[in-house]
Design a protein around this motif. Sequence first.
Motif, PDB file in Angstrom:
ATOM      1  N   TYR A  85      -2.288   2.136  12.964  1.00  0.00           N
ATOM      2  CA  TYR A  85      -2.473   3.459  12.349  1.00  0.00           C
ATOM      3  C   TYR A  85      -1.588   4.518  13.014  1.00  0.00           C
ATOM      4  CZ  TYR A  85      -5.100   7.666  10.931  1.00  0.00           C
ATOM      5  OH  TYR A  85      -5.458   8.893  10.446  1.00  0.00           O
ATOM      6  N   ASP A  86      -1.601   4.560  14.343  1.00  0.00           N
ATOM      7  CA  ASP A  86      -0.823   5.579  15.059  1.00  0.00           C
ATOM      8  C   ASP A  86       0.672   5.421  14.807  1.00  0.00           C
ATOM      9  OD1 ASP A  86      -3.260   6.304  16.019  1.00  0.00           O
ATOM     10  OD2 ASP A  86      -2.646   6.455  18.111  1.00  0.00           O
ATOM     11  N   LEU A 129       1.932   6.939  11.535  1.00  0.00           N
ATOM     12  CA  LEU A 129       2.032   8.405  11.522  1.00  0.00           C
ATOM     13  C   LEU A 129       3.484   8.865  11.623  1.00  0.00           C
ATOM     14  CD1 LEU A 129      -1.040   9.196  13.772  1.00  0.00           C
ATOM     15  CD2 LEU A 129      -0.848   9.528  11.313  1.00  0.00           C
ATOM     16  N   PRO A 158      -7.483   4.870  14.531  1.00  0.00           N
ATOM     17  CA  PRO A 158      -6.596   5.819  15.214  1.00  0.00           C
ATOM     18  C   PRO A 158      -6.861   5.823  16.717  1.00  0.00           C
ATOM     19  CG  PRO A 158      -8.333   6.977  14.025  1.00  0.00           C
ATOM     20  CD  PRO A 158      -8.472   5.531  13.678  1.00  0.00           C
ATOM     21  N   SER A 186       3.068  15.381  15.485  1.00  0.00           N
ATOM     22  CA  SER A 186       3.115  15.694  14.049  1.00  0.00           C
ATOM     23  C   SER A 186       3.922  16.957  13.788  1.00  0.00           C
ATOM     24  CB  SER A 186       1.696  15.870  13.497  1.00  0.00           C
ATOM     25  OG  SER A 186       0.936  14.710  13.731  1.00  0.00           O
TER      26      SER A 186
END
Length: 552
Positions: A94-95, A98, A253, A267
């Motif tokens: 998941y990470d 990103l 996450p 982000s």
Amino acid sequence: MSALLTSAPSLVPSLAPAATTVGNPAINIGIFALFVVVTLAIVIRASRNNRSAAEYYAGGRAFTGRQNGIAIAGDYLSAASFLGIAGAIAINGYDGFLYSIGFLVAWLVALLLVAELLRNVGKYTMADVLSFRLRQRPVRIAAAISTLVVSFFYLLAQMAGAGGLVALLLGIEGALGQRLVIVVVGIIMIFYVIYGGMKGTTWVQIIKAVLLIIGAAIMTVWVLGKFGLNLSSLLGEATTASQDAGGKDLLQPGLQYKNPVDFISLSMALVLGTAGLPHVLMRFYTVPTSREARRSVVWAIWLIGIFYLFTLVLGFGAADLVGAKEIKNAPGGVNSAAPLLAFELGGEILLGIISAVAFATILAVVAGLTITASASLSHDIYNTVVKGGKATPEEEVKVARIAALVLGAIAIVGGIFALGQNIAFLVALAFAIAASANLPTILYSLFWKRFNTRGALWSIYGGLVSAITLIVFSPVVSGKAIDKVTGKSPSMLQGVDFHWFPLDNPGIISIPLGFVLGYIGTVTSKEYNAAKYAEMEVRSLTGHGAETATHH
């Protein structure tokens, strides 16, 4: 899978069972050589008319929106996108994904706020826009320094990726062999830039983008085919395989970014960085009109978005079919996930083709970065600062070629030091610097009537210095715990710890600081040129005068 990988190179500590080569080095070298020969022939053919500055810097502004959009995708889908993100997803699930989301969403900022206006105001470089209504000399110097720093960090990532990738494919033993690979990549790239200019580089990027997207599409369908074309089945099995090997749940996450603030900081850097990347901004000058500039971004968004969906499948496919342990122990470490997956799927031939495409990716991106940095040195520093704007286009191009030679040498040395780092991660640092130093100044220049020279200088230098300082004293450089699988610390420097900034990426501090300093610098200075702002506003919105722009 481990039986396919052979004995350990000195690059990886003896604690870990490591690998040197996958597949047949002779086949790999043959495919590599064929690709390099074809692209060099294209560069030489494209460079026949590279006499004027417009030809060398902007490809004669002869590319359509579609061609430029494909080339932007080729420039943007770097080794970080293909090798780094696939590896990050394979290891951190998941990470890792990103990165894909951040890199893609960033294009909306470029499309909606920057592309068209920048194309109308500028001529060759980012500094043309920033200095349009401000004092030329100090602003061009600041913009050139920022361009060089961002380009250098981006170059580090590409060169490090090249070293690990080619060592994996050609069975090159030890750190010395990987360093030699980086030198060879640097020399080929320097040839591309010096002889091909922007036109040659653009055609290489177009070819590379098409090959990369087709190659990733084939691998994606192949991986999904092994799971009945069912994405949820792939995700479930990859997660199970990771947990069975002692890893954690890839769909949860927090595997890489346990601190939510660290994740927010990354982000911010990814989403805001693209619109401040000098080598991406320079691509908008290769089209004849602002409408084509906007069209090229739309093309780029579609191609990049499709590609990033592929990385999700490739990353989880590598996690299941190759395994985290094999990936980490291969030369190039995490960056080896995609090539190892190609070998697992289609053997030596697919591996050779995919790796040649990845190698081409690195060459094309490195060439784009180098031409941007050399243009900034010759157009902004040599012509404006040294020659007071009186240098001829021929002199500018000559200086740009010399600068490309010097920058290539610096990139080679930097790439040697960056060996072994995750390249998606290194690129995220370049994005943080671009978002901190360049983006505030670009947006203020285009949209804030009151903005002036002091604001620009405070914004650029403040964002630049804060971002670099926080990176140097972050866990990226020193102080991370040793990885149990590889026996090495993920930090750049081994065996030392001088970090005091807790986050991996400085964006959450340095990006707002760049905006704040630009504001304070502006309001504490009385300089304001209403006529020049009016001229810039008309040109940015209508394009009137952009074709014949020779800035004062």
